[in-house]
Enzyme design. Structure first.
Site, short mmCIF file in Angstrom:
data_model
loop_
_atom_site.label_atom_id
_atom_site.label_comp_id
_atom_site.label_asym_id
_atom_site.label_seq_id
_atom_site.Cartn_x
_atom_site.Cartn_y
_atom_site.Cartn_z
N ARG A 1 33.20 17.21 38.56
CA ARG A 1 32.54 15.86 38.89
C ARG A 1 33.39 14.72 38.19
O ARG A 1 33.10 13.71 38.52
CB ARG A 1 31.32 15.73 38.86
CG ARG A 1 30.42 16.76 39.88
CD ARG A 1 29.15 17.06 39.46
NE ARG A 1 28.54 17.65 40.66
CZ ARG A 1 28.75 19.25 40.63
NH1 ARG A 1 29.12 19.82 39.63
NH2 ARG A 1 28.00 19.64 41.71
N ILE B 1 29.89 28.38 35.69
CA ILE B 1 29.79 29.61 36.57
C ILE B 1 30.87 30.57 36.29
O ILE B 1 31.35 31.37 36.74
CB ILE B 1 30.10 29.35 38.09
CG1 ILE B 1 31.27 28.59 38.57
CG2 ILE B 1 28.79 28.85 38.76
CD1 ILE B 1 31.62 28.54 40.12
N CYS C 1 30.12 47.81 55.34
CA CYS C 1 29.33 48.06 56.17
C CYS C 1 29.23 46.92 57.26
O CYS C 1 28.47 46.56 58.15
CB CYS C 1 27.84 47.60 55.30
SG CYS C 1 27.31 46.05 55.07
N HIS D 1 23.79 28.21 37.79
CA HIS D 1 24.35 27.99 39.23
C HIS D 1 25.32 29.45 39.48
O HIS D 1 26.11 29.39 40.25
CB HIS D 1 25.48 26.93 39.24
CG HIS D 1 24.73 25.55 38.97
ND1 HIS D 1 25.30 24.60 38.56
CD2 HIS D 1 23.67 25.24 39.45
CE1 HIS D 1 24.50 23.57 38.76
NE2 HIS D 1 23.44 23.67 39.10
N THR E 1 27.63 18.06 29.22
CA THR E 1 27.10 17.67 30.32
C THR E 1 26.62 16.37 30.54
O THR E 1 26.09 15.53 29.60
CB THR E 1 26.16 18.30 31.11
OG1 THR E 1 25.69 17.89 32.13
CG2 THR E 1 24.97 18.80 30.09
ZN ZN Z 1 27.55 45.92 52.74
#
Ligand code: ZN
Length: 253
Positions: free
Chosen positions: A36, A106, A153, A122, A191
Site C-alpha cells: 500500500r 502473508i 477431485c 491475512h 505498519t
Molecule cells: Zn479436491
C-alpha cells in the site's frame, strides 16, 4: 545510544510479556514490496484492473487464471529470506520475552526465522487448499500446476490468504485479541495501521508500554510511549545488541 533506544532496551529487558504486531514494513528489507505504499503494488493497474479488484474473492472465482498470474508475479516471494527484524523477534521468543507475533504479512518470514507463536491475520502463501475436498497443497506443489490449479477431485485450489470480500479467520482473531489484551508491552512494527479490520486490533491494548516502529507516521503515534520513524531491523538490532550474550548462554549451556 540515544535516550529513546536506551528506554526501549530497558522496557524489553524488564518484560516477559511482549507482543508484536507486524506489517509490510517488517518485510520490505527482505525485498518484499509494501502493498500500500506510494511505490507499492496498489499504485499500478494490471490488465486495466485495480489490484484491489484482482485480489478479491469474486475475481478469484471468475478469473482464476488471471488472479494467479498476478498473484505469482506480485505477491509471492518464494525465495525471500528473513531480515534483522524477523531474527530479533525470534531471539526475543527464545529468551522467553515474546508472547506472540500478530502479523498482517502473508510471507511466512516470521516462521522461517524460527518464531513459533505467530498469528497470521491475512493467512499465508505457504498453505493452499482445494475448495471442494480441502486437500492441502504446498506452495511448491501449487507453483507446478499454477496454470491449471485444479485438484484431482475437480475443485479449484485456493491460497489460504484472506482476499477482499472475505472475513478474517475467527479463531485467529480470538487468539490475537487475547494476546493483545493481556500484553504488557505491545510493539507495533512496520505498519501504518491503515488496513482494517486488522489495525483496529491495536486499540484493544491496555498494557503499560505501546511502542511504534514504522517509517511513516501512524494514527496511534500520539498514544505511544516511544515512536521510532526508522527501519524496524535497525532499531531492534540496536536495542537488543547486548542481550545476545544472555541468549547465547541460554542456547549453549
Ligand atoms: Zn479436491
Amino acid at each position: 545510544m540515544n535516550n529513546k533506544l536506551q528506554l526501549l532496551k530497558e522496557i524489553i529487558k524488564s518484560s516477559d510479556n511482549i507482543v508484536f504486531f507486524t506489517g509490510a514494513g517488517v518485510s520490505t528489507e527482505s525485498n518484499i514490496p509494501d502493498f500500500r505504499s506510494a511505490t507499492g503494488l496498489y499504485s499500478n493497474k494490471y490488465n486495466n484492473y485495480r489490484p484491489e479488484e484482482i485480489i478479491s474473492h469474486t475475481f478469484f472465482m471468475k478469473k482464476t487464471k488471471m488472479f494467479y498470474d498476478y498473484y505469482f508475479a506480485k505477491m509471492v516471494y518464494k525465495d525471500a529470506l528473513p531480515n534483522k527484524a524477523h531474527h530479533a523477534i525470534t531471539k526475543l521468543e527464545k529468551l522467553g520475552k515474546l508472547k506472540a507475533v500478530i502479523t498482517q504479512n502473508i510471507d511466512n518470514l516470521h516462521q522461517t526465522a524460527g518464531t513459533k507463536n505467530v498469528y497470521e491475520l491475512h493467512g499465508s502463501v505457504k498453505r493452499n487448499y482445494c475448495m471442494k475436498c480441502h486437500k492441502f497443497y504446498s506452495l511448491e506443489e501449487l507453483i507446478k500446476i499454477k496454470n491449471h490449479p485444479i485438484c484431482s477431485c475437480g475443485g479449484i485450489i485456493k491460497p489460504d490468504v484472506v482476499l477482499y470480500e472475505e472475513p478474517l479467520d475467527e479463531e485467529v482473531i480470538d487468539n490475537a485479541l487475547e494476546k493483545i489484551i493481556n500484553a504488557e508491552v505491545l510493539i507495533v512494527a512496520g505498519t501504518s495501521l491503515t488496513v482494517q479490520p486488522a489495525a483496529s486490533f491495536v486499540s484493544y491494548f491496555r498494557g503499560k508500554y505501546l511502542i511504534i516502529i514504522n517509517k511513516e507516521v501512524t494514527p496511534l503515534d500520539n498514544y505511544a510511549t516511544l515512536v521510532f520513524h526508522e527501519s524496524v531491523g535497525e532499531v531492534l538490532d540496536e536495542a537488543l545488541k547486548d542481550m545476545w550474550g544472555q541468549y547465547d548462554n541460554n542456547m549453549h549451556h
